[in-house]
Scaffold this active site. Structure first.
Site, mmCIF file in Angstrom:
data_model
loop_
_atom_site.group_PDB
_atom_site.id
_atom_site.type_symbol
_atom_site.label_atom_id
_atom_site.label_comp_id
_atom_site.label_asym_id
_atom_site.label_seq_id
_atom_site.Cartn_x
_atom_site.Cartn_y
_atom_site.Cartn_z
ATOM 1 N N ASP A 72 0.842 -1.193 0.000
ATOM 2 C CA ASP A 72 0.000 0.000 0.000
ATOM 3 C C ASP A 72 0.879 1.247 0.000
ATOM 4 O O ASP A 72 1.593 1.509 0.979
ATOM 5 C CB ASP A 72 -0.897 -0.026 1.242
ATOM 6 C CG ASP A 72 -1.786 1.199 1.371
ATOM 7 O OD1 ASP A 72 -1.845 2.008 0.427
ATOM 8 O OD2 ASP A 72 -2.423 1.346 2.434
ATOM 9 N N SER A 153 -4.438 13.996 -13.468
ATOM 10 C CA SER A 153 -5.754 13.868 -14.099
ATOM 11 C C SER A 153 -6.177 15.252 -14.569
ATOM 12 O O SER A 153 -5.687 16.267 -14.054
ATOM 13 C CB SER A 153 -6.771 13.335 -13.079
ATOM 14 O OG SER A 153 -8.093 13.472 -13.545
ATOM 15 N N TYR A 166 -11.170 13.941 -4.894
ATOM 16 C CA TYR A 166 -10.231 13.501 -5.929
ATOM 17 C C TYR A 166 -9.487 14.692 -6.517
ATOM 18 O O TYR A 166 -8.261 14.651 -6.693
ATOM 19 C CB TYR A 166 -11.001 12.746 -7.013
ATOM 20 C CG TYR A 166 -10.144 12.099 -8.061
ATOM 21 C CD1 TYR A 166 -9.342 11.000 -7.759
ATOM 22 C CD2 TYR A 166 -10.138 12.569 -9.374
ATOM 23 C CE1 TYR A 166 -8.565 10.385 -8.721
ATOM 24 C CE2 TYR A 166 -9.368 11.965 -10.348
ATOM 25 C CZ TYR A 166 -8.575 10.872 -10.019
ATOM 26 O OH TYR A 166 -7.804 10.270 -10.980
ATOM 27 N N ALA A 168 -8.824 17.486 -5.083
ATOM 28 C CA ALA A 168 -7.862 17.992 -4.095
ATOM 29 C C ALA A 168 -6.552 17.228 -4.166
ATOM 30 O O ALA A 168 -5.469 17.819 -4.120
ATOM 31 C CB ALA A 168 -8.464 17.884 -2.689
ATOM 32 N N LYS A 170 -5.354 15.518 -6.743
ATOM 33 C CA LYS A 170 -4.683 15.698 -8.030
ATOM 34 C C LYS A 170 -4.149 17.117 -8.198
ATOM 35 O O LYS A 170 -3.094 17.320 -8.807
ATOM 36 C CB LYS A 170 -5.632 15.316 -9.171
ATOM 37 C CG LYS A 170 -5.979 13.830 -9.195
ATOM 38 C CD LYS A 170 -4.726 12.952 -9.317
ATOM 39 C CE LYS A 170 -5.045 11.487 -9.461
ATOM 40 N NZ LYS A 170 -3.851 10.644 -9.651
#
Length: 281
Positions: A72, A153, A166, A168, A170
């Protein structure tokens, strides 16, 4: 043994890819194995040992050497161990591809206070995992005058409704690697940030919903999703040319430009990308 490892590593191009068990990371590994063949040494990191082994088998069939490391990247110790084991195995590191990521789709107003912790979990994987891996790899990449790739992204360039968490993570990646690129400008280490749009992978289906559970579906319209092999090929091409950025779609490039001139129009474009059932009302 150490002399043998030095001879062995001198002719290798060693690439560490996080999030390599499927999707973009797995396809990048397969394409690098095919194009570099005997010169490729691929360190494949991801959560699923079984999936990593399957990707590695395909890469070895093309002539590449592989090392699979399950774990992880949301844990700093694992990130540092990835780099240590890669260098122990192959004697060097030439490229780090920070691809591991988790998606999420939830209107912020729908997230309950007791569930908000998953925003932090998302940041640990998407942003901090890349920071920790990069910090551990940097001395080796400086020695090899290597390459860093950050798979961000379009949600790291334009805020997308329903994807605040998401976005935040990226946007954090975008800022970090933009600054790092300048810091490394005279050191011979390139930093390439890739900005995919909607790609035909499973990432959104496994991402978080408002309760921090697997979403099971995508909130984005995906009629024109980019095939994963095309996405991987574009990232590899940008990496090989040591480009600063790879913005993959015409709509993405247009949106970035229009954001400066007509931000309201870009916001409407972002809303239009959502399925009707997940739009804010």
């Amino acid at each position: 043994a150490s002399r043998a490892r030095r001879r062995y590593s001198a002719r290798m191009n060693v690439t560490l890819i996080t999030g390599a068990s499927d999707g973009i990371g797995a396809e990048m590994a397969r394409q690098l194995a095919t194009t570099q063949r005997a010169d490729a040494a691929l360190v494949l990191a991801g959560r699923s040992q079984q999936k990593l082994d399957a990707v590695a088998e395909a890469c070895r069939a093309s002539g590449a050497r592989t090392l699979c490391l399950a774990g992880d990247v949301g844990q700093e110790a694992h990130c540092r161990a990835l780099v240590d084991q890669a260098v122990q195995a192959f004697g060097r590191l030439d490229t780090l591809v920070n691809n591991a990521g988790v998606s999420a789709q939830a209107l912020f107003a729908d997230v309950q206070a007791q569930d908000l912790h998953w925003y932090e979990d998302l940041m640990r994987v998407n942003h901090w995992g890349a920071v920790w891996c990069t910090h551990a790899a940097l001395p080796h990449l400086l020695a090899s005058r290597g390459r860093i790739v950050a798979v961000s992204s379009l949600a790291g360039l334009v805020g997308v409704p329903g994807r605040s968490a998401y976005c935040a993570t990226k946007f954090a990646m975008t800022g970090f690697f933009e600054a790092l690129r300048v810091e490394l400008k005279t050191a011979g280490v390139s930093v390439t940030t890739a900005y995919p749009g909607v790609v035909a992978t499973q990432i959104r289906y496994r991402g978080y919903n408002a309760r921090g559970e697997a979403a099971g579906s995508s909130g984005l319209k995906e009629d024109d999703a980019m095939p994963v092999d095309v996405c991987a090929r574009l990232i590899i091409a940008g990496m090989d040319r040591r480009q600063r950025e790879v913005v993959m779609t015409g709509k993405g490039r247009l949106g970035r430009f229009l954001k400066l001139l007509a931000p309201g129009l870009v916001e409407n474009m972002a809303l239009a990308a959502l399925k009707d059932e997940v739009k804010p009302h």
